[in-house]
Design an enzyme around this catalytic site. Structure first.
Site, PDB file in Angstrom:
ATOM      1  N   HIS A  31       1.810   3.745   1.890  1.00 13.95           N
ATOM      2  CA  HIS A  31       2.297   4.398   3.103  1.00 13.95           C
ATOM      3  C   HIS A  31       3.818   4.374   3.080  1.00 13.95           C
ATOM      4  CE1 HIS A  31      -1.565   4.135   5.788  1.00 13.95           C
ATOM      5  NE2 HIS A  31      -1.564   5.180   4.988  1.00 13.95           N
TER       6      HIS A  31
ATOM      7  N   ASP B 294       6.289   3.963   5.091  1.00 14.23           N
ATOM      8  CA  ASP B 294       7.117   2.930   5.706  1.00 14.23           C
ATOM      9  C   ASP B 294       7.145   1.634   4.898  1.00 14.23           C
ATOM     10  OD1 ASP B 294       4.382   2.861   6.539  1.00 14.23           O
ATOM     11  OD2 ASP B 294       4.862   1.410   8.092  1.00 14.23           O
ATOM     12  N   HIS B 295       6.411   1.603   3.791  1.00 20.95           N
ATOM     13  CA  HIS B 295       6.410   0.436   2.920  1.00 20.95           C
ATOM     14  C   HIS B 295       6.984   0.728   1.531  1.00 20.95           C
ATOM     15  CE1 HIS B 295       3.849  -2.139   5.578  1.00 20.95           C
ATOM     16  NE2 HIS B 295       3.584  -0.945   6.079  1.00 20.95           N
TER      17      HIS B 295
ATOM     18  N   HIS C  14       0.829  -1.198   0.000  1.00 22.05           N
ATOM     19  CA  HIS C  14       0.000   0.000   0.000  1.00 22.05           C
ATOM     20  C   HIS C  14       0.870   1.257   0.000  1.00 22.05           C
ATOM     21  CE1 HIS C  14       0.925  -0.697   4.238  1.00 22.05           C
ATOM     22  NE2 HIS C  14       0.478   0.512   4.556  1.00 22.05           N
TER      23      HIS C  14
END
Length: 304
Positions: free
Chosen positions: A65, A67-68, A63
């Site tokens: 976000h 942190d990904h 997704h």
């Protein structure tokens, strides 16, 4: 049995800490590498492995976000500097397409290799792609933004030849592949030797399920049933269950309940909140529900 390994490069959540990097891991199956999520610091963590950049074929992004995905620009650029020529395939929700386009147009415009983006329908459980050795399926998750997990299932291999039987019947080498494929062997006197007598069963098919980030929901268990290993986010302990619900995450105990319902063989907890200096509290809450639970950690390599 061919290698099927999970390499953990990062298992923290939104805030990097001295202990954890944001989400990133690499699946190694029969010599091919697939990265799942690419948080900040991904390429630095990769440097601590012995994995070959050139064998990375696909990147699966759950997704949009940070942190990904914040590790993606550096990773794409580095592979170009190292002379990569093979195409790279990136899969993720359509909300990531502008980000990928910006990275390629502004920072990685002269790579020397092609990058292809495949927009994933994060609302359906479907086959994403396959090759001779594996299938990759999407797992619709429930998060604040469109989000999907991934199921990587090994394809069944051929039976193993019983070398002593091949020698006993003096079967020529050219016939071995046919026997593996299910053909019987006929002796000079007309006697038929069934292929089942000349082989042993193929290795069992192995499956890995990756689920981050998501609220717990009952339908997930059916899609990941009997997986050899389930990686499930456990951002919070039960004392923060209200926060988990508010931000569409799971507690360790909730992750364990999914593992129990799905009857997976092993559960690995990850995506830890930076509030916990010691994630043993999460393990303590999960194991009474699902005993075969472990904690993810950077540098961990699990063989299925």
């Amino acid at each position: 049995m061919q290698p099927f390994n999970i390499h953990i490069l990062g298992c923290g959540s939104a805030l990097p800490t001295r202990k954890h990097q944001p989400s990133c891991q690499v699946v190694e199956l029969r010599g091919k590498l697939i990265m799942i999520d690419c948080g900040e610091g991904a390429q630095l963590s990769w440097r601590h492995t012995r994995l070959n950049w050139q064998n990375l074929t696909h990147i699966l992004l759950s997704h949009a976000h940070g942190d990904h995905v914040f590790g993606l620009p550096g990773l794409i650029s580095t592979m170009g500097l190292l002379g990569r020529q093979a195409p790279l395939f990136i899969h993720g929700p359509s909300s990531l397409e502008p980000f990928i386009a910006c990275v390629l147009n502004e920072f990685c415009c002269d790579l020397g290799y092609e990058v292809h983006f495949d927009a994933v329908d994060s609302t359906s459980h479907r086959l994403l792609f396959e090759d001779r050795s594996m299938e990759v399926w999407t797992l619709p998750l429930r998060h604040r933004v469109p989000c999907c997990g991934f199921l990587i299932r090994e394809k069944a291999g051929l039976p193993h030849i019983r070398r002593e039987m091949i020698d006993f019947y003096e079967i020529p080498t050219w016939a071995i592949n046919n026997i593996k494929a299910g053909q019987d062997w006929t002796l000079p006197d007309g006697t038929t030797v069934p292929h089942t007598r000349l082989t042993t069963p193929a290795d069992p098919v192995r499956t890995y399920a990756y689920c981050s980030d998501t609220k717990p929901f009952a339908e997930l268990a059916a899609w990941i049933e009997n997986a050899d290993l389930l990686y499930h986010e456990a951002t919070y302990a039960m004392s923060e269950a209200t926060l988990a619900d508010k931000y569409w995450h799971s507690t360790a105990a909730q992750a364990a309940q999914i593992a129990l319902k799905a009857q997976v063989k092993k559960l690995m907890l990850g995506h830890f909140s930076s509030r916990y200096d010691n994630e043993e509290i999460l393990l303590t809450e999960a194991r009474p529900v699902f005993p075969n639970t472990i904690l993810a950690q950077e540098g961990l390599n699990i063989s299925l």
